[in-house]
Every structure is written in structure tokens, then in C-alpha cells.
Write a protein that holds these residues in place. Structure first.
Motif, PDB file in Angstrom:
ATOM      1  N   PHE A 225       0.285  -1.180   0.322  1.00 12.58           N
ATOM      2  CA  PHE A 225       0.204  -0.002  -0.341  1.00 12.58           C
ATOM      3  C   PHE A 225       1.025   1.214  -0.032  1.00 12.58           C
ATOM      4  O   PHE A 225       0.203   2.078   0.480  1.00 12.58           O
ATOM      5  CB  PHE A 225      -1.075   0.007   1.215  1.00 12.58           C
ATOM      6  N   LYS A 226       2.091   0.975  -0.217  1.00  9.95           N
ATOM      7  CA  LYS A 226       2.466   2.440  -0.786  1.00  9.95           C
ATOM      8  C   LYS A 226       3.711   3.029   0.827  1.00  9.95           C
ATOM      9  O   LYS A 226       3.328   4.128   0.457  1.00  9.95           O
ATOM     10  CB  LYS A 226       2.783   3.155  -1.625  1.00  9.95           C
ATOM     11  N   THR A 227       2.953   2.495   2.337  1.00 10.85           N
ATOM     12  CA  THR A 227       3.234   3.124   3.178  1.00 10.85           C
ATOM     13  C   THR A 227       4.614   3.311   3.332  1.00 10.85           C
ATOM     14  O   THR A 227       5.210   2.682   3.310  1.00 10.85           O
ATOM     15  CB  THR A 227       2.564   2.476   4.165  1.00 10.85           C
TER      16      THR A 227
END
Length: 56
Positions: free
Chosen positions: A19-21
Motif C-alpha cells: 500500500f506504499k506506506t
């Protein structure tokens, strides 16, 4: 047991990365650092001396 913990924690890491955290640090075990690595995304990977089961 330590293998189960590593797989479990990697699951959290994988979902966050999916989730591109931003992940500041992914660390296994406790105590003193024995290995540290930085990747191109700025994540620090740390392996430490002993697991929680070995401390207790």
C-alpha cells in the motif's frame, strides 16, 4: 517459533509496502544490533542478537 514470528512480521511489512506506506525500520529480535542495512526506499533492516524467547 522464531520462524513463525519472522513470517508474521514480514506479513505486516509486505502489506505496508504493497500500500506504499513509508516504513522507517524493520527489525527482528531484541538486544544489540548484529546487522543493519538500508534500502533505496529509506527502510532500515536490523537483525538483533536475541529473540524474546531467549531473553525470558
Amino acid at each position: 517459533m522464531i520462524t513463525l514470528i519472522i513470517v508474521h512480521e514480514f506479513g505486516h511489512f509486505y502489506v505496508a509496502r504493497f500500500f506504499k506506506t513509508y516504513i522507517e525500520c524493520f527489525s527482528l529480535c531484541f538486544s544489540k544490533k548484529i546487522f543493519q542495512y538500508h534500502d533505496k526506499y529509506g527502510t532500515r533492516y536490523i537483525i538483533r542478537l536475541s529473540s524474546l524467547g531467549e531473553i525470558c
